[in-house]
Scaffold this active site. Structure first.
Site, mmCIF file in Angstrom:
data_model
loop_
_atom_site.group_PDB
_atom_site.id
_atom_site.type_symbol
_atom_site.label_atom_id
_atom_site.label_comp_id
_atom_site.label_asym_id
_atom_site.label_seq_id
_atom_site.Cartn_x
_atom_site.Cartn_y
_atom_site.Cartn_z
ATOM 1 N N GLU A 112 24.559 114.866 23.724
ATOM 2 C CA GLU A 112 24.693 115.737 22.546
ATOM 3 C C GLU A 112 23.822 116.975 22.689
ATOM 4 O O GLU A 112 23.043 117.090 23.638
ATOM 5 C CB GLU A 112 24.341 114.942 21.277
ATOM 6 C CG GLU A 112 22.938 114.366 21.288
ATOM 7 C CD GLU A 112 22.709 113.375 20.147
ATOM 8 O OE1 GLU A 112 23.320 112.292 20.171
ATOM 9 O OE2 GLU A 112 21.913 113.694 19.253
ATOM 10 N N LYS A 114 20.862 119.641 21.975
ATOM 11 C CA LYS A 114 19.467 119.621 21.499
ATOM 12 C C LYS A 114 19.240 120.901 20.706
ATOM 13 O O LYS A 114 19.196 121.997 21.271
ATOM 14 C CB LYS A 114 18.497 119.538 22.677
ATOM 15 C CG LYS A 114 17.058 119.375 22.238
ATOM 16 C CD LYS A 114 16.190 119.004 23.425
ATOM 17 C CE LYS A 114 14.776 118.663 22.994
ATOM 18 N NZ LYS A 114 14.072 119.742 22.336
ATOM 19 N N ASP A 116 17.446 123.748 18.602
ATOM 20 C CA ASP A 116 16.107 124.325 18.646
ATOM 21 C C ASP A 116 15.703 124.760 17.243
ATOM 22 O O ASP A 116 15.801 125.922 16.871
ATOM 23 C CB ASP A 116 16.096 125.518 19.606
ATOM 24 C CG ASP A 116 14.681 125.936 19.950
ATOM 25 O OD1 ASP A 116 13.752 125.170 19.637
ATOM 26 O OD2 ASP A 116 14.508 127.022 20.529
ATOM 27 N N TYR A 221 21.212 113.742 13.499
ATOM 28 C CA TYR A 221 21.525 113.059 14.756
ATOM 29 C C TYR A 221 20.881 111.683 14.904
ATOM 30 O O TYR A 221 20.930 111.091 15.961
ATOM 31 C CB TYR A 221 21.128 113.931 15.946
ATOM 32 C CG TYR A 221 19.730 114.547 15.840
ATOM 33 C CD1 TYR A 221 18.589 113.760 15.861
ATOM 34 C CD2 TYR A 221 19.578 115.927 15.723
ATOM 35 C CE1 TYR A 221 17.333 114.318 15.765
ATOM 36 C CE2 TYR A 221 18.312 116.495 15.623
ATOM 37 C CZ TYR A 221 17.198 115.681 15.639
ATOM 38 O OH TYR A 221 15.946 116.233 15.541
ATOM 39 N N LYS A 309 16.751 119.846 29.755
ATOM 40 C CA LYS A 309 16.502 121.236 29.373
ATOM 41 C C LYS A 309 17.330 122.183 30.230
ATOM 42 O O LYS A 309 17.495 121.960 31.422
ATOM 43 C CB LYS A 309 15.011 121.558 29.550
ATOM 44 C CG LYS A 309 14.107 120.693 28.698
ATOM 45 C CD LYS A 309 14.134 121.109 27.256
ATOM 46 C CE LYS A 309 12.922 121.877 26.964
ATOM 47 N NZ LYS A 309 12.480 122.180 25.723
ATOM 48 N N CYS A 403 -12.308 147.399 43.941
ATOM 49 C CA CYS A 403 -12.214 146.261 43.023
ATOM 50 C C CYS A 403 -12.262 146.754 41.577
ATOM 51 O O CYS A 403 -13.156 147.528 41.221
ATOM 52 C CB CYS A 403 -13.365 145.299 43.290
ATOM 53 S SG CYS A 403 -13.467 143.997 42.067
ATOM 54 N N CYS A 406 -15.962 145.409 40.233
ATOM 55 C CA CYS A 406 -17.260 145.871 40.747
ATOM 56 C C CYS A 406 -17.149 147.170 41.537
ATOM 57 O O CYS A 406 -18.158 147.698 42.010
ATOM 58 C CB CYS A 406 -17.892 144.795 41.611
ATOM 59 S SG CYS A 406 -16.991 144.515 43.144
ATOM 60 N N CYS A 419 -11.744 141.177 47.265
ATOM 61 C CA CYS A 419 -13.047 141.765 46.974
ATOM 62 C C CYS A 419 -14.082 140.872 47.655
ATOM 63 O O CYS A 419 -14.170 139.683 47.371
ATOM 64 C CB CYS A 419 -13.287 141.801 45.462
ATOM 65 S SG CYS A 419 -14.991 142.212 45.078
ATOM 66 N N CYS A 424 -19.812 140.309 42.785
ATOM 67 C CA CYS A 424 -18.797 140.884 41.886
ATOM 68 C C CYS A 424 -18.771 140.073 40.577
ATOM 69 O O CYS A 424 -18.580 138.854 40.588
ATOM 70 C CB CYS A 424 -17.417 140.846 42.537
ATOM 71 S SG CYS A 424 -16.090 141.262 41.385
HETATM 72 S S1 IVH Z 1 16.576 112.552 19.008
HETATM 73 C C1 IVH Z 1 13.276 109.387 18.632
HETATM 74 N N1 IVH Z 1 18.437 114.349 19.125
HETATM 75 O O1 IVH Z 1 13.930 117.641 19.837
HETATM 76 C C2 IVH Z 1 14.055 110.527 19.161
HETATM 77 N N2 IVH Z 1 16.202 115.098 18.866
HETATM 78 O O2 IVH Z 1 11.907 117.453 21.897
HETATM 79 C C3 IVH Z 1 14.414 111.445 18.106
HETATM 80 N N3 IVH Z 1 15.984 117.532 18.689
HETATM 81 O O3 IVH Z 1 11.512 116.104 17.857
HETATM 82 C C4 IVH Z 1 14.899 112.687 18.612
HETATM 83 N N4 IVH Z 1 18.117 118.003 18.835
HETATM 84 O O4 IVH Z 1 13.191 117.648 16.699
HETATM 85 C C5 IVH Z 1 17.124 114.132 19.008
HETATM 86 N N5 IVH Z 1 20.218 115.821 19.203
HETATM 87 C C6 IVH Z 1 18.924 115.610 19.082
HETATM 88 C C7 IVH Z 1 17.992 116.657 18.927
HETATM 89 C C8 IVH Z 1 16.629 116.360 18.833
HETATM 90 C C9 IVH Z 1 16.899 118.505 18.687
HETATM 91 C C10 IVH Z 1 14.523 117.777 18.578
HETATM 92 C C11 IVH Z 1 13.792 116.849 17.664
HETATM 93 C C12 IVH Z 1 12.739 116.226 18.509
HETATM 94 C C13 IVH Z 1 12.628 117.178 19.638
HETATM 95 C C14 IVH Z 1 12.109 116.524 20.901
#
Ligand code: IVH
Length: 666
Positions: A112, A114, A116, A221, A309, A403, A406, A419, A424
């Site tokens: 899924e 992630k 931000d 999520y 990432k 440098c 100095c 240097c 220095c």
């Molecule tokens: S699961 C126990 N799912 O990423 C695990 N986290 O770097 C709970 N985040 O603190 C996290 N999208 O704030 C999960 N699809 C996703 C996410 C997600 C963003 C964030 C979340 C977490 C942080 C970890």
């Protein structure tokens, strides 16, 4: 030097005013970066002068963790974060770890997005929203319920009589972020650095009306304790969350083979660029929730999920100037001063140019448009210049002759400028700071600022003179900010540092190419400082893990007349060497691994790579076999890559390798 206490008070007052304006009146007096810089400066001063640190300090109260504005509430279940991976090979390893731990194979994972944003835990009772908590420090969060109630997409009442906790992320849509920043620019206010900061600033508003105006959004999520709802898989949890009336991203892909996972990772990465919210990677979760408890968690993160990432983001900006820094060995490092640019979520103004050969190789000129890159945890760097967009007014970067600290004439050694002045100021400052740093002798209270004061007042001029400070106690106490308590504690810590392992002592000397792993190897092989300093290049080379460059550097250091005098002086201060604790080499990721190098590399020369590999306690092998552990691939890797894939060998790129090295150094 200014009076330290006064400086602390001034910083505190400034920061408190800025944050109060920011949080309660929504006025940004200074940029986020300037705020952070001041906060860091205060943190550093408070660390060096703990007697001046008070509970009302903004380092306690602002900066995103525990502002005093919202009620603090302990989480029923800690909010953990996720550990990161940066490559498919690390995902493969994750799967292997999971499989091994639960003795099950062919597992199903859910891939899924992630998001931000800011994590949030919603508590519902009989379908009604009763509490919303931010992550805080993971154990204790802030109660932001009133503000969450202003988010249109988060229902106050669910479609069912649900009692429990659901977690997700609060984000600011990119279109909203742009709109808000345009308005701020029009009003002459400082713009938000990124949607995440804007979301964070908004959620921490006193005035809930501002939240309403800003169109925050929430995506969910995670369902806490799914078994309470007769749910056994993550996918079912998601379906349940949606059924209750909460939003999810809608992108959840079930993958049952690694090939499927890899294909979907690529698909989702492309997709993520087209969405109206920011993502900084993907999350891979084991589908079967029943296995979560068995897998458990580490202090930081669950073992049933991992983040993937996205690779480093690249941006272009203008190179405004080049400045020069002096390091502890006297090497001059060019630093790029850039037109500010937003990179991987933060504003970047300075970047490393590494050395002069890199500048020459990349043909970088002042005034150029340049490509800068920053991987998650790595310092930003200038990747290349865009020659096509030159106007002709660009200036070649001239190597400094003197440098910057100095003013003594610099000496060329290969492509490096050095240097050579032993006195220095900057060089000695860096040496002593390094010597006292946490990973070296760990002398608490002797940070860069204090070293600077000691050097400026000529109370200390060399490393060994640190150990004569007892006799200069009265002189010390006359300095601003050096109360009796502080001086005594500093002297105590310096005295304590004399009980140290041979490897730490060797490491602290700051010999080029001798990091903690090499220092450990030296202690393991020769046991005493005396033995180490007496070895010939050949004897050093005979040690597994020490390469040509390192051996020569160690040998040269101990033959240098000045270093000999300095070392004798230091040793005369009565060091008591203890046994080292056997952790670092054996714990290193690469220890004992068989590594094969293939292709050409951007930053490393092959010979250097081989040495690094050796110094990590790994073995550099010449041909590929089933026993090879890692294939380190550069550009144009050829047939070995395919073979490695067939054998299921871990494949690591140059940037992944660098990242691992950086992580290990932490
Ligand atoms: S699961 C126990 N799912 O990423 C695990 N986290 O770097 C709970 N985040 O603190 C996290 N999208 O704030 C999960 N699809 C996703 C996410 C997600 C963003 C964030 C979340 C977490 C942080 C970890």
């Amino acid at each position: 030097m200014k009076n330290i206490q006064e400086k602390i008070e001034k910083l505190k007052a400034e920061l408190l005013e800025y944050s109060s304006k920011y949080y309660s009146e929504n006025i940004s007096v200074i940029s986020d970066i300037e705020f952070d810089t001041k906060l860091k400066e205060l943190e550093k001063l408070e660390e060096e002068f703990p007697e001046f640190k008070q509970m009302d300090s903004p380092t306690h109260t602002v900066g995103g963790i525990a502002s005093n504005k919202f009620k603090k509430v302990a989480h029923k279940y800690p909010m953990k974060s996720l550990s990161n991976t940066y490559s498919i090979s690390e995902v493969v390893q994750f799967n292997q770890r999971v499989s091994k731990s639960i003795k099950k194979f062919n597992l199903a994972y859910i891939l899924e997005l992630k998001l931000d944003g800011l994590s949030i835990a919603l508590h519902y009772e009989e379908g009604k929203l009763v509490q919303a908590l931010t992550r805080g420090d993971g154990e204790i969060g802030e109660d932001v319920t009133d503000n969450i109630r202003e988010i249109a997409s988060i229902p106050q009442k669910l479609s069912q009589n649900f009692t429990g906790e659901i977690r997700g992320e609060i984000v600011l849509p990119i279109s909203e972020f742009k709109r808000i920043n345009e308005n701020r620019a029009k009003m002459g206010e400082v713009e938000f650095a990124n949607p995440r900061n804007a979301a964070s600033g908004t959620l921490r508003q006193h005035d809930s009306k501002v939240v309403k105006e800003r169109q925050l959004d929430g995506y969910f999520y995670f369902l806490q304790s799914p078994e309470n709802y007769y749910i056994s898989t993550h996918l079912e949890s998601i379906a349940y969350i949606e059924k209750l009336g909460l939003k999810t991203t809608g992108y959840f892909a079930k993958c049952t083979t690694l090939q499927e996972l890899e294909n979907t990772i690529n698909k989702y990465e492309k997709l993520s660029k087209k969405l109206n919210f920011e993502t900084d990677g993907l999350v891979i979760k084991l589908n079967e929730c029943g296995l979560y408890e068995q897998l458990g968690t580490t202090a930081k993160s669950p073992r049933w999920a991992i983040a993937y990432k996205f690779p480093a983001q690249k941006e272009t900006t203008r190179l405004l100037a080049v400045t020069f820094q002096v390091g502890r060995t006297g090497v001059i490092t060019p630093v790029a001063e850039l037109e500010e640019v937003l990179l991987s979520g933060s504003r970047v103004k300075r970047a490393s140019l590494h050395n002069f050969s890199e500048i020459k190789r990349k043909d970088i000129r002042i005034g150029d448009r340049v490509v800068v890159e920053k991987a998650a945890e790595i310092i930003p760097q200038v990747v290349s210049s865009i020659v096509g967009s030159r106007s002709g007014d660009e200036l070649k970067i001239v190597r400094p002759v003197h440098c910057p600290s100095c003013n003594s004439k610099l000496v060329e050694k290969g492509m490096a400028l050095i240097c050579m002045n032993r006195q220095c100021f900057e060089k000695v400052k860096q040496q002593i700071t390094y010597f006292a740093s946490r990973s070296a002798l760990n002398i608490e209270g002797l940070g860069e600022k204090i070293v600077e004061v000691l050097l400026t007042h000529k109370i200390v001029t060399t490393l060994s003179e640190l150990y004569d400070l007892e006799s200069k106690k009265s002189q010390l106490m006359e300095l601003d900010g050096f109360g009796k308590k502080r001086v005594n504690s500093l002297l105590e810590n310096i005295e304590k540092s004399k009980k140290i392992s041979v490897s730490k002592f060797i490491y602290s000397l700051g010999i080029s190419f001798v990091g903690s792993v090499t220092a450990d190897i030296l202690e393991d092989s020769f046991h005493t400082v005396e033995a180490i300093r007496s070895k010939s290049v050949e004897e050093l080379l005979a040690v597994n893990g020490i390469g040509v460059q390192t051996a020569q550097s160690i040998f040269d250091y101990f033959r240098d007349e000045h270093c000999q005098i300095e070392l004798e002086e230091l040793l005369s201060k009565g060091f008591q060497f203890t046994e080292k604790t056997y952790t670092e080499v054996g714990d290193s990721f690469f220890y004992g691994k068989k590594i094969l190098i293939t292709g050409s590399f951007e930053e490393f020369k092959r010979d250097d790579l081989k040495e690094i590999i050796k110094s990590l306690g790994a073995q550099n092998v010449a041909s590929i076999s089933k026993n090879t552990d890692i294939l380190l691939v550069g550009n144009e890797p050829g047939s070995k890559l395919e073979k490695a894939q067939n054998y299921g060998i871990m494949i690591m790129t140059e940037s992944e390798f660098k990242l691992k090295l950086t992580e290990m150094r932490k």
